[in-house]
Scaffold this active site. Sequence first.
Site: not given
Ligand code: DON
Length: 528
Positions: A339, A381, A410, A432
């Site tokens: 990400t 996730d 996600s 996230g």
């Molecule tokens: O797909 C998702 O929502 C997470 N795996 C994203 C992870 C993420 O953005 C990490 N950054 N801080």
Amino acid sequence: MVASVHPLATRAGLDVLKSGGNAIDAAVAVGLTLGVVDADNSGIGGGCFMLIRLANGKFVAIDGREMAPAAATRDMFVRDGKADGELSQTGALASGVPGEVAAFDYAIKKFGRKKLADLLLPAAALAEKGFEISHSYAARLESVSEDMAKFESSRAVFFHDGKPLPNGFRFKQPDLAATYRGIAGQGSDWFYRGPFAQAAGKWMKANGGTMTAADFANYHIALREPVTTTYRGHKVVSMSPPSSGGVHVVQMLNILEKFDLKSLDEATRLHVIAESMKLAFADRAHWLGDPDFAKVPRGLVSKKYAAALAKRIDLKHSTDVASHGQPPAWNTDVFKHHTTHFSVADAEGNWVACTATVNTSFGSKVVIPGTGVVLNNQMDDFSAQPGVPNAFKLIGAEANAVAPGKRPLSSMSPTIVLKNGKPIIAVGASGGPKIISAVLMELIGLLDLGLTPEQAVAAPRIHQQWSPDELMVEDSLPGNLRAALEKRGHVVKVLPSMATSQIVARDAKGKAFVGAADPRADGVAEGW
Ligand code: DON
């Protein structure tokens, strides 16, 4: 115009544009270069969602999300009746089958002007020549060094003299260069059906993993139908499930359209936004999952449902949201088809919003020996157990339970906005669940408040994800606004910073490109 979190990646994208490539070629060059210089966030051991608006006006949403191995089971992370976050976050069980190579390969073959090899080889050369580790890279590596030290092959790449690579170190990655060259020479089969799949399968078998070479051979991208809505005269197009990002950005915009955000005082505006987040995230925890496995209700993005939710928002008090709502037609009309963030646009009218990730910093912390590739920990996730929070404190339900071949839910929200049929914004973020809030707030900044992309990216962010029921705010949010939100009943938690976002847009006259890289990171937006 290219906007990414790393100057070398932005430059790689610009080089491709200058040599006759289009925005799709440039985006793939950016993504592959980020895999070299920003391995903690994304790379070919991870996955991505790529939202493309072609010059002919068509949209393509490529789902390059990881898939759970065939031997994955619903309770694979449960030990003694309890989900064990260590297992879904670090080591052999944490990874899904990576999708980035397949997504990039598809995008280039279908819509690019270059060959995948043309984009892999400069990134391979950079991996070989090396780049200087920055202060922030060294700090991110240091923060995961204890877990990473558990894996000999990861120590061999990311440690020097028994310590994580320090600030200023010239980091050369000959194994990763060889992997990129392998794919350049023999195509994505080298990764999914050849030496990489075999090396990964071998390591997994020896280290208690379930992923096999056959899982790699079975990986496939999915083409999804993007979610869309209209917002104050604009068309907003975003990623559909298995991302929750687009669904909830659209759902919240639909709710917020019921309020005249521009004329509200700032505290009330933030309160209303926070309430929309709480309602949307309550739905996320219940309804969202891979649409190939779970019935994700299309009613979540209906204007009618949003109007009903908007009625629940009290301008003076924080509302108690006990559980998810009941979107209409939830079991008949579902999302089936279908990400780091970088945005690229070219003069012909091709626009790309791509969010890619290995999940948390350096993913599973595992480097497959001899390949230089960091594998993701995207299995975290999934909802390992109903109601048990993951690394981002997100909870989920049956819709996001682990199953073989399923894609974990996600929050990634690559989004493109059109006005009068013409693309004007490509946006997305990392962080996230805070991705969803960041994208929402930037769209409000751009579309309601008339901010420039730089102002919209820099503005203080807030985030409310229903569970835990607290309102996170960046410490740059002025104290009087914090107090006003507390007065309305929000439990305010102050964080130093939330999410990292990159925007490419048209200027107010709709002529020149403007870009913004998040000041919270080291990125660059540059045009040519
Ligand atoms: O797909 C998702 O929502 C997470 N795996 C994203 C992870 C993420 O953005 C990490 N950054 N801080």
